[in-house]
Write an enzyme that holds these catalytic residues in place. Structure first.
Site, PDB file in Angstrom:
ATOM      1  N   THR A  82      69.445  77.130  28.040  1.00 58.28           N
ATOM      2  CA  THR A  82      70.151  76.927  29.297  1.00 58.28           C
ATOM      3  C   THR A  82      70.881  75.580  29.334  1.00 58.28           C
ATOM      4  OG1 THR A  82      69.765  76.573  31.662  1.00 58.28           O
ATOM      5  CG2 THR A  82      67.949  76.035  30.220  1.00 58.28           C
ATOM      6  N   ASP A  83      71.918  75.498  30.168  1.00 60.18           N
ATOM      7  CA  ASP A  83      72.609  74.209  30.348  1.00 60.18           C
ATOM      8  C   ASP A  83      71.752  73.219  31.142  1.00 60.18           C
ATOM      9  OD1 ASP A  83      72.784  75.382  32.872  1.00 60.18           O
ATOM     10  OD2 ASP A  83      74.953  75.171  33.066  1.00 60.18           O
ATOM     11  N   GLU A  84      70.684  73.718  31.798  1.00 65.50           N
ATOM     12  CA  GLU A  84      69.877  72.815  32.643  1.00 65.50           C
ATOM     13  C   GLU A  84      69.160  71.742  31.831  1.00 65.50           C
ATOM     14  OE1 GLU A  84      67.614  74.576  35.752  1.00 65.50           O
ATOM     15  OE2 GLU A  84      69.126  76.098  36.156  1.00 65.50           O
TER      16      GLU A  84
ATOM     17  N   TYR B 106      61.091  73.950  34.951  1.00 66.86           N
ATOM     18  CA  TYR B 106      61.756  74.987  34.144  1.00 66.86           C
ATOM     19  C   TYR B 106      62.605  74.354  33.039  1.00 66.86           C
ATOM     20  CZ  TYR B 106      65.496  78.206  32.779  1.00 66.86           C
ATOM     21  OH  TYR B 106      66.412  78.941  32.051  1.00 66.86           O
TER      22      TYR B 106
ATOM     23  N   LYS C 256      62.317  74.464  28.883  1.00 69.40           N
ATOM     24  CA  LYS C 256      63.365  74.968  27.979  1.00 69.40           C
ATOM     25  C   LYS C 256      63.799  73.869  27.012  1.00 69.40           C
ATOM     26  CE  LYS C 256      65.097  78.516  28.015  1.00 69.40           C
ATOM     27  NZ  LYS C 256      64.755  79.857  27.423  1.00 69.40           N
TER      28      LYS C 256
HETATM   29  P1  NAD Z   1      64.489  87.112  33.469  1.00 70.93           P
HETATM   30  O1  NAD Z   1      63.475  86.341  34.223  1.00 70.93           O
HETATM   31  O2  NAD Z   1      65.366  88.083  34.182  1.00 70.93           O
HETATM   32  O3  NAD Z   1      63.782  87.930  32.290  1.00 70.93           O
HETATM   33  C1  NAD Z   1      62.816  87.348  31.463  1.00 70.93           C
HETATM   34  C2  NAD Z   1      62.161  88.447  30.651  1.00 70.93           C
HETATM   35  O4  NAD Z   1      61.187  87.848  29.784  1.00 70.93           O
HETATM   36  C3  NAD Z   1      61.423  89.486  31.510  1.00 70.93           C
HETATM   37  O5  NAD Z   1      61.711  90.787  31.055  1.00 70.93           O
HETATM   38  C4  NAD Z   1      59.960  89.142  31.300  1.00 70.93           C
HETATM   39  O6  NAD Z   1      59.100  90.265  31.398  1.00 70.93           O
HETATM   40  C5  NAD Z   1      59.977  88.575  29.880  1.00 70.93           C
HETATM   41  N1  NAD Z   1      58.864  87.643  29.623  1.00 70.93           N
HETATM   42  C6  NAD Z   1      58.515  86.569  30.386  1.00 70.93           C
HETATM   43  N2  NAD Z   1      57.425  85.968  29.836  1.00 70.93           N
HETATM   44  C7  NAD Z   1      57.108  86.686  28.726  1.00 70.93           C
HETATM   45  C8  NAD Z   1      56.078  86.561  27.741  1.00 70.93           C
HETATM   46  N3  NAD Z   1      55.140  85.617  27.841  1.00 70.93           N
HETATM   47  N4  NAD Z   1      56.052  87.439  26.711  1.00 70.93           N
HETATM   48  C9  NAD Z   1      56.994  88.429  26.618  1.00 70.93           C
HETATM   49  N5  NAD Z   1      57.968  88.605  27.556  1.00 70.93           N
HETATM   50  C10 NAD Z   1      58.024  87.745  28.591  1.00 70.93           C
HETATM   51  O7  NAD Z   1      65.344  86.014  32.694  1.00 70.93           O
HETATM   52  P2  NAD Z   1      66.908  85.993  32.368  1.00 70.93           P
HETATM   53  O8  NAD Z   1      67.625  85.425  33.515  1.00 70.93           O
HETATM   54  O9  NAD Z   1      67.306  87.295  31.796  1.00 70.93           O
HETATM   55  O10 NAD Z   1      66.899  84.877  31.215  1.00 70.93           O
HETATM   56  C11 NAD Z   1      66.690  85.247  29.857  1.00 70.93           C
HETATM   57  C12 NAD Z   1      66.755  83.988  28.984  1.00 70.93           C
HETATM   58  O11 NAD Z   1      68.022  83.362  29.156  1.00 70.93           O
HETATM   59  C13 NAD Z   1      65.731  82.932  29.368  1.00 70.93           C
HETATM   60  O12 NAD Z   1      65.281  82.329  28.173  1.00 70.93           O
HETATM   61  C14 NAD Z   1      66.499  81.937  30.215  1.00 70.93           C
HETATM   62  O13 NAD Z   1      65.939  80.645  30.101  1.00 70.93           O
HETATM   63  C15 NAD Z   1      67.860  82.010  29.570  1.00 70.93           C
HETATM   64  N6  NAD Z   1      69.005  81.697  30.445  1.00 70.93           N
HETATM   65  C16 NAD Z   1      69.151  82.315  31.671  1.00 70.93           C
HETATM   66  C17 NAD Z   1      70.292  82.053  32.445  1.00 70.93           C
HETATM   67  C18 NAD Z   1      70.515  82.734  33.778  1.00 70.93           C
HETATM   68  O14 NAD Z   1      71.487  82.401  34.461  1.00 70.93           O
HETATM   69  N7  NAD Z   1      69.711  83.684  34.193  1.00 70.93           N
HETATM   70  C19 NAD Z   1      71.251  81.156  31.972  1.00 70.93           C
HETATM   71  C20 NAD Z   1      71.058  80.522  30.740  1.00 70.93           C
HETATM   72  C21 NAD Z   1      69.937  80.823  29.980  1.00 70.93           C
HETATM   73  O1  DAU Z   2      72.208  77.065  34.687  1.00 71.85           O
HETATM   74  C1  DAU Z   2      71.505  78.113  34.066  1.00 71.85           C
HETATM   75  C2  DAU Z   2      70.299  78.473  34.903  1.00 71.85           C
HETATM   76  O2  DAU Z   2      70.802  79.145  36.057  1.00 71.85           O
HETATM   77  C3  DAU Z   2      69.303  79.338  34.162  1.00 71.85           C
HETATM   78  O3  DAU Z   2      68.773  78.634  33.074  1.00 71.85           O
HETATM   79  C4  DAU Z   2      68.174  79.778  35.094  1.00 71.85           C
HETATM   80  O4  DAU Z   2      67.306  80.670  34.420  1.00 71.85           O
HETATM   81  C5  DAU Z   2      68.794  80.496  36.284  1.00 71.85           C
HETATM   82  O5  DAU Z   2      67.784  80.854  37.192  1.00 71.85           O
HETATM   83  C6  DAU Z   2      69.833  79.602  36.966  1.00 71.85           C
HETATM   84  O6  DAU Z   2      69.205  78.468  37.626  1.00 71.85           O
HETATM   85  P1  DAU Z   2      69.680  77.964  39.077  1.00 71.85           P
HETATM   86  O7  DAU Z   2      68.582  77.214  39.689  1.00 71.85           O
HETATM   87  O8  DAU Z   2      71.011  77.315  38.990  1.00 71.85           O
HETATM   88  O9  DAU Z   2      69.904  79.415  39.777  1.00 71.85           O
HETATM   89  P2  DAU Z   2      69.504  79.965  41.232  1.00 71.85           P
HETATM   90  O10 DAU Z   2      70.146  81.318  41.360  1.00 71.85           O
HETATM   91  O11 DAU Z   2      68.056  79.853  41.505  1.00 71.85           O
HETATM   92  O12 DAU Z   2      70.270  78.958  42.208  1.00 71.85           O
HETATM   93  C7  DAU Z   2      71.674  78.752  42.108  1.00 71.85           C
HETATM   94  C8  DAU Z   2      72.050  77.698  43.136  1.00 71.85           C
HETATM   95  O13 DAU Z   2      71.850  78.240  44.452  1.00 71.85           O
HETATM   96  C9  DAU Z   2      71.184  76.450  43.071  1.00 71.85           C
HETATM   97  O14 DAU Z   2      71.986  75.313  43.378  1.00 71.85           O
HETATM   98  C10 DAU Z   2      70.147  76.651  44.182  1.00 71.85           C
HETATM   99  C11 DAU Z   2      70.914  77.463  45.214  1.00 71.85           C
HETATM  100  N1  DAU Z   2      70.099  78.414  46.016  1.00 71.85           N
HETATM  101  C12 DAU Z   2      69.314  79.302  45.358  1.00 71.85           C
HETATM  102  C13 DAU Z   2      68.541  80.208  46.048  1.00 71.85           C
HETATM  103  C14 DAU Z   2      67.642  81.189  45.333  1.00 71.85           C
HETATM  104  C15 DAU Z   2      70.179  78.408  47.391  1.00 71.85           C
HETATM  105  O15 DAU Z   2      70.921  77.608  47.993  1.00 71.85           O
HETATM  106  N2  DAU Z   2      69.422  79.309  48.090  1.00 71.85           N
HETATM  107  C16 DAU Z   2      68.579  80.192  47.477  1.00 71.85           C
HETATM  108  O16 DAU Z   2      67.900  80.967  48.191  1.00 71.85           O
END
Ligand code: NAD
Ligand code: DAU
Length: 348
Positions: free
Chosen positions: A130-132, A155, A159
């Site tokens: 992730t970019d975080e 989180y 990562k």
């Molecule tokens: P998600 O939470 O939707 O899915 C995560 C999946 O991993 C689920 O299917 C869960 O069952 C599985 N999982 C969790 N713990 C596990 C374990 N111990 N063993 C096996 N499986 C397990 O997550 P996502 O949003 O699809 O993110 C996927 C990956 O991409 C993550 O590594 C996250 O850090 C990264 N990522 C997410 C975003 C985003 O915007 N969502 C952005 C950048 C990177």
């Molecule tokens: O940047 C990549 C990341 O983006 C991934 O690595 C994470 O897995 C993914 O969850 C996401 O993280 P964020 O914290 O940026 O996403 P989230 O959707 O939780 O929140 C996006 C923005 O919206 C953040 O500034 C918090 C705000 N927010 C979120 C929720 C859930 C609100 O204002 N209200 C809310 O109820």
């Protein structure tokens, strides 16, 4: 014959990666290895279940025996690792799950690779991150691959730690790795705890649209299918040991984004203009809330010729339509543990 293990393939991004890879590469086998936490859902993958090059195995990356079994049974040749706890708010209320799945789970997985692969340079271990990990930006600037790590939530700390372990296994043991760090994804099948699907779901249900703090935090949004296409390219054509940033050059403040969603929902549901925006409610800020993320993806573009395929406007319309047309999917995923999570997270 390659047999690629995709961890976390039942989650949001993982399911898009699985679907793309299984359909595009019929001569490779894919094993989706997922614990099926609250965020994992096989209903999402009903359309690939019958493909002969696809297998699902329920397992936990925190359990070495589970990983060993899947490596022995399927003779895994490469790994695309997405399994993780992914929600920042949950990491604030319960960090240990993040340490276990994201850090210990990643190290377990690489140890099993080491035990099963005789020549570590012949196999790919691709870690999705992730970019975080780069921390929080001010008004100016973009995260580059060389930006120093500065994780600020449990989180992102988990990562960042897993990224460091993956690089350490490359340098110490010669594991052939790639890492990509991506910005915020959006699209179909995202669990409704995340900003965009939460707002769509609450808007439809007539509930508050809860904005943390002043709503001026900025995120860089990328269509999930474009993340999947980048992962596909980096897996096949990326260079050993390299890191690639992935992002949409598409920055939005949270409040502008939620207003935009509210407008689309007004149109789709035949509500009067401005009706849905009345549900917006500013609430207590997220602890340690990072102000701005923005990605410089020029390395990926220059080296592998990757670009996002659609505009944010198109992507948001498609996303709202998907959620409106798949309300049963949403009802199913929010019916269990999410109710308790929601009560605790949004109690005033
Ligand atoms: P998600 O939470 O939707 O899915 C995560 C999946 O991993 C689920 O299917 C869960 O069952 C599985 N999982 C969790 N713990 C596990 C374990 N111990 N063993 C096996 N499986 C397990 O997550 P996502 O949003 O699809 O993110 C996927 C990956 O991409 C993550 O590594 C996250 O850090 C990264 N990522 C997410 C975003 C985003 O915007 N969502 C952005 C950048 C990177
Ligand atoms: O940047 C990549 C990341 O983006 C991934 O690595 C994470 O897995 C993914 O969850 C996401 O993280 P964020 O914290 O940026 O996403 P989230 O959707 O939780 O929140 C996006 C923005 O919206 C953040 O500034 C918090 C705000 N927010 C979120 C929720 C859930 C609100 O204002 N209200 C809310 O109820």
């Amino acid at each position: 014959m390659k047999t690629i293990l995709i961890t976390g393939g039942a989650g949001f991004i993982g399911s898009h990666v699985v679907r793309r890879m299984v359909n595009r590469y019929p001569n490779f086998n894919f094993v989706n290895f997922d614990k099926l936490t609250y965020a994992g859902n096989l209903e999402t993958l009903a359309d690939v279940e019958t493909k002969s090059n696809y297998t699902f195995v329920k397992g936990d990356i925190c359990n070495v025996e589970d990983i060993n079994d899947v490596f022995s049974t399927y003779k895994i040749t490469d790994v695309i690792h997405l399994a993780a706890e992914s929600h920042v708010d949950r990491s604030i209320s319960g960090p240990m799950e993040f340490v276990l799945s994201n850090v210990v789970g990643t190290v377990n997985l690489m140890n099993v690779c080491k035990a099963h692969w005789t020549d570590l340079s012949n196999h790919i271990f691709y870690h999705i991150s992730t970019d975080e990990v780069y921390g929080s930006l001010g008004q100016e600037g973009l995260f580059e691959e060389t930006t120093a790590y500065d994780p600020r939530s449990p989180y992102s700390a988990s990562k960042a730690s897993s990224d460091h372990f993956v690089r350490a296994y490359h340098h110490t043991y010669g594991l052939n790795i790639r890492i990509s760090n991506c910005s915020n994804n959006y699209g179909s099948h995202q669990f409704p705890e995340k900003l965009i699907p939460l707002m769509i779901h609450n808007a439809v249900e007539g509930k508050d649209l809860p904005i943390y703090g002043d709503g001026l935090n900025v995120r860089d949004w990328l269509w999930v299918e474009d993340h999947a296409s980048a992962i596909d390219l980096i897996f096949h054509e990326g260079r050993n040991g390299e890191t690639y940033n992935i992002g949409g050059l598409n920055e939005w403040t949270n409040i502008d984004l939620v207003k935009r969603l509210a407008t689309i929902i007004d149109q789709r549901l035949g509500r009067a203009e401005g009706e849905t925006a009345k549900q917006i409610k500013f609430i207590k800020d997220r602890a340690g809330h990072d102000r701005r993320y923005a990605i410089d993806a020029s390395k990926l573009e220059a080296e592998l010729n990757w670009k996002p395929s659609i505009t944010f406007e198109e992507g948001l319309d498609k996303t709202v339509d998907w959620y409106l047309n798949n309300q049963q999917w949403v009802k199913n995923v929010v019916s269990g543990e999410y109710q308790t999570y929601y009560e605790n997270q949004y109690k005033s």
